[in-house]
Scaffold this active site. Structure first.
Site, PDB file in Angstrom:
ATOM      1  N   GLU A 124       0.844  -1.192   0.000  1.00  0.00           N
ATOM      2  CA  GLU A 124       0.000   0.000   0.000  1.00  0.00           C
ATOM      3  C   GLU A 124       0.878   1.241   0.000  1.00  0.00           C
ATOM      4  O   GLU A 124       2.061   1.179   0.341  1.00  0.00           O
ATOM      5  CB  GLU A 124      -0.904   0.004   1.240  1.00  0.00           C
ATOM      6  CG  GLU A 124      -0.132   0.024   2.537  1.00  0.00           C
ATOM      7  CD  GLU A 124      -0.978  -0.309   3.753  1.00  0.00           C
ATOM      8  OE1 GLU A 124      -0.925   0.469   4.717  1.00  0.00           O
ATOM      9  OE2 GLU A 124      -1.675  -1.351   3.740  1.00  0.00           O
ATOM     10  N   LYS A 127       2.667   4.594   1.253  1.00  0.00           N
ATOM     11  CA  LYS A 127       3.102   5.128   2.550  1.00  0.00           C
ATOM     12  C   LYS A 127       2.753   6.612   2.566  1.00  0.00           C
ATOM     13  O   LYS A 127       3.413   7.420   1.923  1.00  0.00           O
ATOM     14  CB  LYS A 127       4.589   4.917   2.778  1.00  0.00           C
ATOM     15  CG  LYS A 127       5.075   5.382   4.149  1.00  0.00           C
ATOM     16  CD  LYS A 127       6.567   5.130   4.332  1.00  0.00           C
ATOM     17  CE  LYS A 127       7.017   5.572   5.718  1.00  0.00           C
ATOM     18  NZ  LYS A 127       6.838   7.015   5.929  1.00  0.00           N
ATOM     19  N   ASP A 160       2.286  10.489   3.573  1.00  0.00           N
ATOM     20  CA  ASP A 160       3.147  11.476   4.214  1.00  0.00           C
ATOM     21  C   ASP A 160       2.261  12.519   4.890  1.00  0.00           C
ATOM     22  O   ASP A 160       2.042  13.619   4.385  1.00  0.00           O
ATOM     23  CB  ASP A 160       4.058  12.139   3.170  1.00  0.00           C
ATOM     24  CG  ASP A 160       5.167  12.969   3.805  1.00  0.00           C
ATOM     25  OD1 ASP A 160       5.410  12.785   5.017  1.00  0.00           O
ATOM     26  OD2 ASP A 160       5.778  13.782   3.104  1.00  0.00           O
ATOM     27  N   TYR A 202      -6.000   2.846   7.966  1.00  0.00           N
ATOM     28  CA  TYR A 202      -5.281   1.706   7.402  1.00  0.00           C
ATOM     29  C   TYR A 202      -4.910   0.630   8.419  1.00  0.00           C
ATOM     30  O   TYR A 202      -4.316  -0.381   8.045  1.00  0.00           O
ATOM     31  CB  TYR A 202      -3.998   2.183   6.713  1.00  0.00           C
ATOM     32  CG  TYR A 202      -3.049   2.966   7.610  1.00  0.00           C
ATOM     33  CD1 TYR A 202      -2.092   2.321   8.371  1.00  0.00           C
ATOM     34  CD2 TYR A 202      -3.128   4.338   7.680  1.00  0.00           C
ATOM     35  CE1 TYR A 202      -1.227   3.036   9.191  1.00  0.00           C
ATOM     36  CE2 TYR A 202      -2.275   5.065   8.481  1.00  0.00           C
ATOM     37  CZ  TYR A 202      -1.323   4.409   9.235  1.00  0.00           C
ATOM     38  OH  TYR A 202      -0.482   5.120  10.053  1.00  0.00           O
ATOM     39  N   LYS A 217      11.190   3.023   0.888  1.00  0.00           N
ATOM     40  CA  LYS A 217      11.109   4.458   0.628  1.00  0.00           C
ATOM     41  C   LYS A 217      11.504   4.802  -0.807  1.00  0.00           C
ATOM     42  O   LYS A 217      12.290   4.088  -1.445  1.00  0.00           O
ATOM     43  CB  LYS A 217      12.035   5.208   1.596  1.00  0.00           C
ATOM     44  CG  LYS A 217      11.689   5.003   3.064  1.00  0.00           C
ATOM     45  CD  LYS A 217      10.683   6.013   3.541  1.00  0.00           C
ATOM     46  CE  LYS A 217      11.330   7.373   3.695  1.00  0.00           C
ATOM     47  NZ  LYS A 217      10.415   8.373   4.238  1.00  0.00           N
ATOM     48  N   CYS A 267      16.326  46.317   5.693  1.00  0.00           N
ATOM     49  CA  CYS A 267      15.085  45.662   5.281  1.00  0.00           C
ATOM     50  C   CYS A 267      14.674  46.147   3.899  1.00  0.00           C
ATOM     51  O   CYS A 267      14.606  47.363   3.654  1.00  0.00           O
ATOM     52  CB  CYS A 267      13.977  45.960   6.291  1.00  0.00           C
ATOM     53  SG  CYS A 267      12.347  45.357   5.799  1.00  0.00           S
ATOM     54  N   CYS A 290      11.168  48.381   4.524  1.00  0.00           N
ATOM     55  CA  CYS A 290      11.132  49.659   5.240  1.00  0.00           C
ATOM     56  C   CYS A 290      12.505  50.289   5.414  1.00  0.00           C
ATOM     57  O   CYS A 290      12.621  51.365   6.010  1.00  0.00           O
ATOM     58  CB  CYS A 290      10.473  49.478   6.609  1.00  0.00           C
ATOM     59  SG  CYS A 290      11.440  48.475   7.775  1.00  0.00           S
ATOM     60  N   CYS A 324      14.158  42.078  10.538  1.00  0.00           N
ATOM     61  CA  CYS A 324      14.000  43.514  10.341  1.00  0.00           C
ATOM     62  C   CYS A 324      13.717  44.166  11.685  1.00  0.00           C
ATOM     63  O   CYS A 324      12.887  43.669  12.464  1.00  0.00           O
ATOM     64  CB  CYS A 324      12.842  43.780   9.380  1.00  0.00           C
ATOM     65  SG  CYS A 324      12.246  45.480   9.391  1.00  0.00           S
ATOM     66  N   CYS A 337       7.331  48.830   9.999  1.00  0.00           N
ATOM     67  CA  CYS A 337       7.563  48.031   8.790  1.00  0.00           C
ATOM     68  C   CYS A 337       6.235  47.595   8.210  1.00  0.00           C
ATOM     69  O   CYS A 337       5.437  46.925   8.878  1.00  0.00           O
ATOM     70  CB  CYS A 337       8.422  46.815   9.112  1.00  0.00           C
ATOM     71  SG  CYS A 337       8.770  45.784   7.665  1.00  0.00           S
TER      72      CYS A 337
END
Length: 749
Positions: free
Chosen positions: A151, A153, A155, A262, A368, A477, A480, A493, A499
Site C-alpha cells: 500500500e 506510505k 506522508d 489503514y 522508501k 530591510c 522599510c 527587520c 515596517c
C-alpha cells in the site's frame, strides 16, 4: 412539504440510502415550513432524520466518492439542520453541525493510546527489503504461507481514532507511540471521518489513520494564504500537522484536511477487551484474518481508506518491489503525498507470530522512494519579509522539472545557509524537494560568471568577497529600510511597528482578545481596509471615518457605526491590555500585566531618545517572569526609533489608564501554585493570568509543589490522577471562587 416525520431515537443506527423512512436521502425536497411553526417534538424528529441523512451523504461523498445529491441540496439540508438545532436549542453532541469547531482550547491534554502506535523499519535500498523478506520467511517457517499486502506510505500525521458503541469518542496524535495529544475536537471537524460507524461494527474500535491535506486543496489553501499576506505552508504534511495542533477547532474546520484509515489498533466488546486483543493480532481473526480483509472491513464500517485499486496483494518480495517501482512512476498522478510503500505480511496470524519490538512491528517494512533532485540556474535572489520580521532569502530559478513538478523558486532559508552553500546569482545549482515537497537548493554545481552578479555582489574582499563568493545578504530591510539584525542564523527587520510587511499582523493582534478586543476587526476586514488605503498604521485605526467605511463593499452604515463604536471604546484601555496589544516580542498578556504593575503609567516607559535605556533594562529584570533575554528584547523594542515614532503617534489617540494597585491584595495569592483542567467560566489561560497577577504560580502539570488542582467541566484524567498521587487538593470552580474571595480577589475578573 409535510413537516410530520417519524420519531427517531438517539441510539438508532444511521439510515442507509434506501431507507424508506427518511425523506432526505434520495431526491429530497428542500422546501421547509418556517422553523418557528413546528412543535419541539416535530423539530427533534426532523433534526434526527436530517442528521442521519447528512451523515449518509458525507459517507457517499467522502468514502464512496458516489454522491446522490447535488452540493446545493446538501447545503440546504445542512442549513436546515443548523436552523432547527439553533431555534430549539437541540443537543448537538454528535451532530454533523458540530464539525464547525466550537470554543477554543487552552491547551492539548495528553492521553494514553488504546495500544502502542509503533513505527516500522524503513529503507530505500532493495537489499534491505529482501533481507526483511528473508527474516520473515525464516521466522515463520513452514507454519504459514507468506504473501504480502502493499500500500502507499502516506506522508501526513498519524492519529488514533476511537469509536464506542459505533460513535466517535476520541482522537489523539501519535506522540511518543504510547501517549499523544488529545485532538478529539480538531479531528471531529474533518468531514471524511464519520461521527458514527455503519453496518455490523464492533462495540469498541480503535483505528489508526493518516491525516493529510490533498495536493489540490493544499495548493488552493496556500494560494489563499499568500493572497492574505500570510506565510504559506512548506508542504502538505506541515500543513496537516500544524492544523491539528491548533487550539481553536474552528480554525481546523476551515482547513481542507482529509484522512485515510489503514490499521486497527484495538477491537472488542469494550476498552479493556480491545486492549487485551491488541496484544495478539490473531485475536482479531473474528473480524478479519488478513490485512487485505481489514481494509475491506474498514470501508464497510464507513471509514475512508485509500482506493482499494491502490492496494495490492502479491505472492512474494519480487512482487512487492515491482509494486513500489510502479507506484513511484505513478506518484505524481495521486492527489495525496506519499514517500514510499508499505509492505505488510498479509496473514494476521503470521503477524502475531512475528510479533513486535518495543519500537516497531516486525511484520511490515517501508520501502522508501529516493529524494527528487535536478539541476538549474539561479536567475535572482530575493528577500521576503515575514509578518514577524524574519527575512527569508529565496532563489528564483530557470524553471526545471523536479519529479514531475515545475519548480521556479527555492528557499535558501537564512544568511548562514547562503554562506554554507556559497550560492550567488548566476550559479548552477542542484535543487531537491525537501520533505519530498518544498524545493530547496541542495548544492552549487558550477559557479556563474561575474557579469551575472548584480551590483558587483561578491566582488569585494571580506566575508562576501572572492574568498567567500556568495550573495551578499542585505543590511537593511527591503520593505522599510530599517537595519537588519541577526539572531543566530536568522535575520530580522528591526522596523517593528513601522515596517509595512509586519503592520497587518500588528493590527490584527492589537484588535484580538489578547490586545484591546476590538470586535469586528478580523483578518479579512483588516486586509480590506489596508487595500483601500485606510489603515496604513496603528494610529490610523482611530482616524477612520464613517462615510469612507460605509462606502466599502459589504459594509454599510450599521457596520461602520459598530466598528467605530468598538474603536472608540478602545481609547482608554488598561495599561496592561495596551502593552499586550503592542506586539512587543516575548511579551504576552501575563508579562504585559506584570510590566504594567511595575511601571504603573505609560509615561514611566522610555518614549524618547534621551531616556536611560540601561536603567530601564535593569528595572525590567525586577519584574516577575522577565529575565535578561526578555528584558533585552523589551529594551530593543522601545529603543527602536521607528517603534517610538509609531507609539508616540498612537498615544495621541489612546490614553492607557494607570494601574491602581490595591496593595492589600497585590500579593494575595503569593506562594500558591495552581493547575487548571477542564472548562471554566473563563478560559484557563485567563485564569492562570489572574492568579499570577496576585502573586501565585500557574503551571501546566501537577507535581508535589502544586497547592490546588482546579477542575472545570470535562477535565482531563491525567491531572486528576497526578493530583491523587501527589496528595494535591482538588477543588471545583465554586470552591476556587470562594478561595479567591476570601483573599480579596474578585472572580471572574
Amino acid at each position: 412539504m409535510s413537516e410530520q416525520a417519524p420519531d427517531t431515537g438517539a441510539d438508532a443506527e444511521p439510515s442507509s440510502d434506501d431507507d424508506p423512512e427518511n425523506p432526505y436521502l434520495r431526491d429530497p425536497s428542500t422546501e421547509f415550513d418556517p422553523a418557528e411553526t413546528l412543535s419541539r417534538e416535530d423539530a427533534e424528529a426532523q433534526a434526527e432524520l436530517l442528521r442521519e441523512a447528512v451523515r449518509e451523504h458525507d459517507r457517499r461523498y467522502y468514502v464512496e466518492n458516489d454522491p446522490v445529491v447535488a452540493d446545493r441540496t446538501y447545503d440546504t439540508l445542512f442549513a436546515r439542520l443548523e436552523e432547527l438545532e439553533s431555534t430549539f436549542d437541540l443537543d448537538r453532541t454528535d451532530s454533523p453541525t458540530g464539525r464547525v469547531g466550537g470554543e477554543p482550547l487552552d491547551e492539548l491534554e495528553t492521553v494514553d493510546h488504546v495500544a502502542p502506535m509503533l513505527s516500522i523499519d524503513q529503507s530505500g535500498e532493495v537489499a534491505d527489503v529482501r533481507a526483511f523478506d528473508e527474516r520473515v520467511r525464516r521466522e515463520v517457517g513452514d507454519e504459514y504461507e507468506v504473501d504480502y499486502v502493499c500500500e502507499p506510505k502516506f506522508d501526513g500525521l498519524s492519529v488514533e481514532v476511537v469509536y464506542e458503541d459505533g460513535r466517535y469518542t476520541r482522537a489523539a496524535t501519535r506522540g511518543d507511540g504510547e501517549r499523544g495529544d488529545d485532538v478529539t475536537r480538531q479531528v471531529r471537524t474533518i468531514e471524511s471521518i464519520p461521527e458514527r460507524l455503519r453496518g455490523d461494527h464492533p462495540d469498541f474500535l480503535a483505528v489508526r489513520g493518516e491525516v493529510f491535506m490533498p495536493r489540490d486543496a493544499f495548493r488552493e489553501h496556500n494560494r489563499e494564504r499568500v493572497e492574505r499576506d500570510e506565510e504559506p505552508f512548506a508542504n502538505p504534511r506541515n500543513a496537516a500537522a500544524g492544523s491539528l495542533r491548533q487550539l481553536d477547532p474552528a480554525v481546523v474546520a476551515e482547513r481542507p484536511l482529509d484522512c485515510f484509515f489503514y490499521d486497527v489498533l484495538g477491537v472488542g466488546d469494550d476498552w479493556d477487551d480491545a486492549v487485551d486483543a491488541t496484544a495478539d493480532a490473531a485475536e482479531t481473526s473474528e473480524w478479519f484474518e488478513t490485512n487485505l480483509e481489514e481494509y475491506e472491513r474498514l470501508r464497510e464500517w464507513g471509514l475512508q481508506t485509500v482506493d482499494l485499486d491502490e492496494v495490492e496483494r502479491v505472492d512474494d518480495v519480487d512482487g512487492a518491489i515491482a509494486y513500489r517501482d510502479d507506484l513511484m512512476e505513478r506518484r505524481e498522478g495521486l492527489n495525496f503525498e506519499i514517500d514510499g510503500t508499505v509492505i505488510k505480511v498479509n496473514d494476521r496470524a503470521a503477524c502475531a507470530a512475528l510479533g513486535v519490538t518495543s519500537r516497531h512491528v516486525r511484520w511490515a517494512f517501508a520501502y522508501k522512494f529516493p529524494a527528487r533532485s535536478e539541476v538549474t540556474r539561479v536567475t535572482d535572489i530575493v528577500v521576503q519579509v515575514g509578518r514577524t520580521g524574519r527575512l527569508t532569502p529565496v532563489a528564483l530559478l530557470d524553471p526545471v522539472d523536479v519529479g514531475g513538478v515545475t519548480v521556479s523558486r527555492a528557499t535558501l532559508h537564512n544568511p548562514e545557509e547562503i554562506a554554507r552553500l556559497g550560492v550567488a546569482v548566476g550559479d548552477t545549482v542542484r535543487v531537491k524537494r525537501a520533505g519530498d515537497v518544498i524545493p530547496q537548493v541542495a548544492e552549487v554545481v558550477e559557479k556563474g560568471e561575474s557579469h551575472d552578479r548584480e551590483d558587483g555582489e561578491g566582488s569585494e574582499d571580506g566575508p562576501d568577497g572572492p574568498e567567500n563568493d556568495h550573495y551578499a545578504f542585505p543590511e537593511h530591510c527591503p520593505v522599510c529600510d530599517s537595519p537588519v539584525e541577526r539572531d543566530g542564523p536568522v535575520a530580522f527587520c528591526t522596523g517593528g511597528l513601522a515596517c509595512d510587511a509586519q503592520l497587518e499582523r500588528a493590527i490584527g493582534h492589537y484588535a484580538t482578545r489578547r490586545g484591546l478586543d476590538i470586535e469586528g476587526l478580523g483578518e479579512e476586514r483588516i486586509e480590506q481596509l489596508r487595500d483601500a488605503g485606510l489603515l496604513d498604521s496603528l494610529p490610523a485605526l482611530y482616524r477612520l471615518g464613517r462615510e469612507e467605511l460605509a462606502d466599502l463593499e459589504g459594509w454599510g452604515e450599521t457596520s461602520a457605526d459598530n466598528l467605530l463604536r468598538e474603536v472608540e471604546d478602545a481609547r482608554e484601555p488598561p495599561l496592561g491590555d495596551f502593552l499586550s496589544a503592542l506586539s512587543i516580542p516575548s511579551v504576552g498578556y501575563s508579562t504585559a500585566n506584570n510590566l504594567a504593575r511595575e511601571f504603573e503609567r505609560i509615561e514611566a516607559f522610555p518614549l524618547d531618545a534621551d531616556a536611560d535605556f540601561d536603567a530601564f533594562e535593569g528595572r525590567l529584570q525586577t519584574v516577575p517572569d522577565v529575565g535578561p533575554t526578555v528584558a533585552r528584547t523589551v529594551r530593543e523594542f522601545f529603543e527602536s526609533e521607528e517603534n517610538r515614532a509609531v507609539l508616540n503617534d498612537l498615544l495621541g489617540e489612546v490614553d492607557p489608564q494607570p494601574v491602581d494597585v490595591d496593595e492589600g491584595t497585590a500579593d494575595a495569592l503569593d506562594g500558591l501554585t495552581f493547575v487548571f483542567t477542564g472548562s471554566l467560566s473563563m478560559s484557563r489561560s485567563d485564569a492562570q493570568e489572574l492568579v499570577r497577577s496576585y502573586g501565585a504560580n500557574a503551571t501546566g502539570s501537577v507535581s508535589g509543589n502544586t497547592d490546588y488542582l482546579v477542575v472545570g467541566e470535562n477535565p482531563g484524567q491525567t491531572k486528576r490522577d497526578d493530583a491523587e498521587a501527589n496528595d494535591v487538593p482538588v477543588i471545583d470552580e465554586d470552591e476556587f471562587r470562594e478561595l479567591l474571595e476570601e483573599r480579596g480577589v474578585e472572580y471572574p475578573a
